[in-house]
Design a protein around this motif. Structure first.
Motif, PDB file in Angstrom:
ATOM      1  N   SER A 129       0.817  -1.205   0.000  1.00 43.90           N
ATOM      2  CA  SER A 129       0.000   0.000   0.000  1.00 43.90           C
ATOM      3  C   SER A 129       0.855   1.261   0.000  1.00 43.90           C
ATOM      4  CB  SER A 129      -0.931   0.013   1.216  1.00 43.90           C
ATOM      5  OG  SER A 129      -1.868  -1.034   1.135  1.00 43.90           O
ATOM      6  N   THR A 142      -2.461  -0.812  -5.699  1.00 45.52           N
ATOM      7  CA  THR A 142      -3.670  -0.415  -6.422  1.00 45.52           C
ATOM      8  C   THR A 142      -3.563  -0.686  -7.914  1.00 45.52           C
ATOM      9  OG1 THR A 142      -2.870   1.871  -6.642  1.00 45.52           O
ATOM     10  CG2 THR A 142      -4.251   1.359  -4.723  1.00 45.52           C
ATOM     11  N   SER A 167      -4.216  -3.845  -0.373  1.00 47.70           N
ATOM     12  CA  SER A 167      -4.928  -2.583  -0.178  1.00 47.70           C
ATOM     13  C   SER A 167      -6.392  -2.743  -0.570  1.00 47.70           C
ATOM     14  CB  SER A 167      -4.293  -1.481  -1.036  1.00 47.70           C
ATOM     15  OG  SER A 167      -5.113  -0.329  -1.042  1.00 47.70           O
ATOM     16  N   ASN A 169      -8.211  -0.181  -1.344  1.00 47.84           N
ATOM     17  CA  ASN A 169      -8.543   1.001  -2.145  1.00 47.84           C
ATOM     18  C   ASN A 169      -8.416   0.709  -3.641  1.00 47.84           C
ATOM     19  OD1 ASN A 169      -8.868   2.742   0.233  1.00 47.84           O
ATOM     20  ND2 ASN A 169      -6.670   2.430   0.468  1.00 47.84           N
ATOM     21  N   VAL A 170      -9.140  -0.328  -4.060  1.00 51.28           N
ATOM     22  CA  VAL A 170      -9.067  -0.813  -5.440  1.00 51.28           C
ATOM     23  C   VAL A 170     -10.464  -1.173  -5.932  1.00 51.28           C
ATOM     24  CG1 VAL A 170      -6.717  -1.716  -5.178  1.00 51.28           C
ATOM     25  CG2 VAL A 170      -8.668  -3.191  -4.666  1.00 51.28           C
TER      26      VAL A 170
END
Length: 304
Positions: A129, A142, A167, A169-170
């Motif tokens: 990350s 990501t 992560s 955030n994908v």
């Protein structure tokens, strides 16, 4: 008697409860509050090739049912870890993992190479990350190609257990999980923090110096459980689940979704003995439901 032992590849954990990186220091900080040998495993704080001061203050903020942090991987660097910290913690009778971070693939590789030589460290947790400075600051985790590239490069030099921390955030975490598995990961851990921010309405200023930061705590748990379940459907390697775990029931929920083991993070700040309580709670759950082996929980969600 119930069997609490679980397998992460070639590593046997005495129970499935581990501590999450960044929330437990190097273990020493909690030694006065609990018996560290009772833990299934411990992931020490993020370690980088060189010394890092971290981000300016303020870098932590409370949120409803959680917290934001932007500590920025403050640490003294891998050489200081090896010379000063490792000699003090190598005797702990639990499986110690080092969280490895970096800004370039070369930094990840060099750090992993150094840790590979430490006899009493059976594995590393690769934190993808982190921002890839060569790609304009986009986090390695990501982008599927970047995640694969850094995992493959570390796999070539690191000969012990390689856990990759994913992560959230994908758009498609399953794609990235499958990518790092194909690149040689022995296990994956998820989720890392969700990107969030908070503004003080009295001052109209952001609560964090970096404006945005990582959201953790109970608020993220439903997202984390969902992602663990999705990844478990697609991977053959073990999954270590985390994200808002603060009770035995939370830990069991992650295991039913497909996790082999779990990590406890933010809850350590609230109750330094939470890991021991979760271990006891899992044992009581197994006894109550007349289960003899913890492995019966992994992937045990009933859908019909």
């Amino acid at each position: 008697m119930v069997n609490l032992k679980v397998q992460l590849g070639n590593i046997t954990l005495k129970n499935p409860v581990m501590t999450a990186s960044g929330t437990f220091g190097y273990g020493e900080e909690y030694a006065d509050f609990m018996d560290l040998t009772a833990l299934g495993g411990m992931v020490v704080k993020g370690t980088t090739l060189n010394h890092r001061e971290g981000n300016p203050y303020p870098r932590m903020a409370e949120t409803p049912m959680g917290m934001l942090n932007a500590v920025g991987l403050q640490n003294k660097g891998v050489d200081k870890f090896i010379s000063e910290i490792y000699p003090r913690i190598k005797g702990y009778q639990t499986s110690i993992f080092v969280n490895v971070s970096g800004s370039t693939i070369e930094e990840y590789v060099q750090t992993a190479e150094k840790i590979n030589e430490l006899q009493h460290i059976p594995g590393i947790e690769l934190n993808i990350s982190c921002p890839n400075v060569k790609e304009g600051g986009m986090a390695f985790g990501t982008s599927c190609p970047s995640a694969i590239a850094v995992t493959k490069a570390v796999r070539e030099v690191y000969k012990k257990h390689l856990m990759v921390k994913l992560s959230p955030n994908v758009t498609n975490i399953v794609e990235i999980a499958k990518g790092v598995e194909s690149a040689g990961a022995d296990s994956v851990s998820l989720i890392n923090t969700l990107l969030g921010m908070s503004i003080n309405v009295k001052t109209r200023r952001p609560e964090l110096s970096t404006i945005t930061g990582g959201l953790s705590g109970p608020a993220v748990k439903p997202v984390a459980v969902r992602m663990v379940w999705q990844v478990a459907q697609a991977l053959k390697i073990p999954i270590v689940g985390m994200g808002g775990i603060s009770s035995a029931d939370d830990a069991i929920e992650f295991m039913l979704a497909g996790a082999t083991a779990i990590q406890i993070g933010t809850a350590n700040f609230v109750d330094p003995q939470i890991t021991l309580k979760v271990i006891d709670g899992i044992k009581q759950y197994l006894e109550k439901h007349q289960l003899t082996d913890i492995k019966e929980l992994t992937g045990g969600m009933i859908t019909d």
